[in-house]
Design an enzyme around this catalytic site. Structure first.
Site, PDB file in Angstrom:
ATOM      1  N   HIS A   1      34.546  34.483  43.564  1.00  0.00           N
ATOM      2  CA  HIS A   1      33.192  34.751  43.069  1.00  0.00           C
ATOM      3  C   HIS A   1      32.269  33.531  43.179  1.00  0.00           C
ATOM      4  O   HIS A   1      31.056  33.663  43.029  1.00  0.00           O
ATOM      5  CB  HIS A   1      33.225  35.291  41.635  1.00  0.00           C
ATOM      6  CG  HIS A   1      33.557  34.293  40.569  1.00  0.00           C
ATOM      7  ND1 HIS A   1      34.827  34.102  40.089  1.00  0.00           N
ATOM      8  CD2 HIS A   1      32.775  33.438  39.873  1.00  0.00           C
ATOM      9  CE1 HIS A   1      34.812  33.188  39.138  1.00  0.00           C
ATOM     10  NE2 HIS A   1      33.577  32.757  38.986  1.00  0.00           N
TER      11      HIS A   1
ATOM     12  N   SER B   1      34.328  27.485  37.146  1.00  0.00           N
ATOM     13  CA  SER B   1      34.985  28.385  38.083  1.00  0.00           C
ATOM     14  C   SER B   1      35.490  27.633  39.305  1.00  0.00           C
ATOM     15  O   SER B   1      34.736  26.908  39.951  1.00  0.00           O
ATOM     16  CB  SER B   1      34.018  29.477  38.541  1.00  0.00           C
ATOM     17  OG  SER B   1      33.751  30.381  37.518  1.00  0.00           O
TER      18      SER B   1
ATOM     19  N   ASP C   1      40.663  36.867  43.033  1.00  0.00           N
ATOM     20  CA  ASP C   1      39.549  35.949  42.786  1.00  0.00           C
ATOM     21  C   ASP C   1      39.862  34.546  43.294  1.00  0.00           C
ATOM     22  O   ASP C   1      39.566  33.548  42.653  1.00  0.00           O
ATOM     23  CB  ASP C   1      39.183  35.896  41.307  1.00  0.00           C
ATOM     24  CG  ASP C   1      37.788  35.294  41.093  1.00  0.00           C
ATOM     25  OD1 ASP C   1      36.981  35.286  42.045  1.00  0.00           O
ATOM     26  OD2 ASP C   1      37.518  34.812  39.969  1.00  0.00           O
TER      27      ASP C   1
END
Length: 487
Positions: A126, A229, A157
């Protein structure tokens, strides 16, 4: 940073992911940090100094684009034109009209971890998904590189990107299976625009199920926020044990727990991206839940609860037609207890074991049926329902997973062939509006009987355009036009 807000969904999962252990540029293990005296705080300075140089800042840019969108004209029926749209209304399309809109340029930021001295970097899918430009800035903020995507996978992911550089400070990768609950860890990344940030906490849980994506995550109370992230979760020796991916919070900020993808999964993904260009996902082919959760759910509904002879394991609620479990004779109501000799108490543990496998691999499964133990060997399949490894398919640009329709679908819809769209994760199919459940029968007038047919159709597409014809789950026939390149 992905967020899970307010509450977790009930534990019902489609067990589709399989991973295998692989090594990513293993470097010499760092010396163990000096242990603190019992009852005293652990010294994390060594871990910070060791890991910080390996964590990078990633900037993702999506350029402005002109897109054609469909909208409803509320006056189309009132002013409908019986002469075939001569006066510009109605258009013979049930009041649907099209117009072009320009989307603005957008930028986002995240983190990544250098895993090899020659420029391979792991991050979250992402962070890079849909990016037209990727820029990587090293820890010292003095060097900036353009990056390209080697491979990415929405379900796990994870993404692997590459920059053209040498002699980079690659992190040491540890085996996440060795991590213990209560162990001290650091989260390293670039949260909220604060580059080169380190936060500390402990491992709160392992093999944590977080929905239909990665279901074997490391849970930590180290502060993780947006921008973390793709960053590193490291042990006290500064070794990578996971890639930070999401938070669970009532507010969307760090008032809760963070979750990291363990290195057993990361290693497998990296190897797949390098070798095949895409992630190799295997399926057991069941839907179900932890036995305890199933029993509790039945009690909450005041329903009679079957005595399974155990409160541990995976209750099989549904067996996917033509899947690996179905082929091996596993049935609804069975309870899976062991896989390849290892006990499984919940879905997270089951996925951690299957993490060692790929499509075509065989696993031995022990299960209970009417409290009697049985054992069977099954062959894991991919999402197309075969045991083949999918190599760097051009069809990846479509952003869908498909499988040949089952015999029951053929009978119900009175058709002989087709590809069912199992998932639309992005890409050109989503842009064209193709929904999950749609059955593709023809692409550019060619019949679609297998995944290979679809892949060949993409390769042979003239003018980079696919004309798709098929059937909706309701039985209604329809079609879509998919452009493989941006206009």
């Amino acid at each position: 940073m992905k967020k899970i807000v307010k509450s977790l969904m009930p534990a019902m999962y489609l067990m589709v992911i399989a991973f295998s252990a692989a090594s990513c540029n293993k470097t010499q293990a760092a010396p163990a940090a000096a242990s603190a005296a019992p009852g005293q705080p652990v010294d994390l300075t060594y871990a910070a100094e060791k890991s910080l140089p390996s964590v990078v800042y990633i900037k993702s840019v999506v350029n402005k684009k002109v897109q054609t969108v469909e909208y409803s004209d509320p006056f189309a029926d009132f002013f409908s034109d019986p002469f075939g749209g001569f006066f510009g209304r109605g258009q013979g399309n049930n009041g649907k009209r099209q117009r072009q809109v320009e989307t603005p340029k957008r930028a986002a930021a995240g983190s990544g971890v250098i895993i090899s001295a020659d420029g391979y970097i792991v991050t979250n899918n992402h962070v890079v998904d849909g990016a037209d430009e990727l820029t990587v800035t090293l820890n010292e903020n003095s060097k900036e590189y353009s990056a390209r995507i080697i491979g990415a996978d929405a379900t796990t992911d994870l993404a692997l990107i590459k920059i053209d550089a040498k002699n980079l400070p690659a992190i040491t990768i540890a085996n996440s299976d060795d991590v213990k609950v209560g162990e001290w860890v650091l989260a390293v990344g670039n949260p909220l625009g604060l580059n080169n940030t380190v936060t500390a906490g402990i491992v709160s849980a392992k093999a944590r199920s977080m929905g239909q994506g990665v279901s074997s995550m490391i849970q930590t109370d180290a502060a993780i926020n947006q921008g973390n992230s793709g960053g590193a979760l490291v042990n006290t020796r500064g070794e990578l044990i996971g890639i930070n991916a999401m938070i669970y919070s009532q507010t969307g900020s760090n008032i809760g727990y963070g979750f990291a993808i363990p290195t057993t999964i990361v290693n497998k993904a990296v190897e797949d991206f390098k070798k095949y260009g895409s992630y190799q996902r295997a399926m057991i082919g069941i839907q179900g839940m932890d036995v305890k959760n199933y029993v509790d759910a039945m009690k909450d509904q005041d329903k009679d609860v079957e005595d399974f002879g155990t409160m541990e394991g995976i209750y099989v609620d549904k067996v996917v037609e033509d899947g690996a479990a179905a082929d091996a004779g596993i049935q609804k109501g069975d309870v899976l207890t062991h896989v390849d000799g290892q006990k499984v108490k919940n879905f997270g543990e089951l996925q951690a074991i299957i993490a060692q496998k790929r499509p075509g691999d065989k696993v031995t499964v022990k299960y209970l049926r009417n409290k009697k133990e049985k054992s069977v060997t099954l062959t894991l399949k991919n999402e197309q329902g075969t045991t083949k490894v999918v190599k760097n398919a051009d069809v990846d640009i479509l952003g869908i997973d498909v499988r040949p329709i089952t015999d029951s679908q053929k009978k119900q819809l009175e058709i002989n062939y087709g590809l069912e769209v199992l998932k639309v994760s992005g890409g050109k199919m989503r842009e064209a509006g193709v929904p999950k459940g749609f059955i593709i029968q023809q692409v550019n007038d060619q019949p679609m009987r297998s995944f290979d047919d679809l892949q060949q159709a993409v390769k042979d597409a003239k003018d980079q355009m696919l004309v798709i014809k098929g059937i909706f789950p309701t039985g209604k026939r329809g079609g879509f036009v998919v452009y493989l390149q941006n206009e």
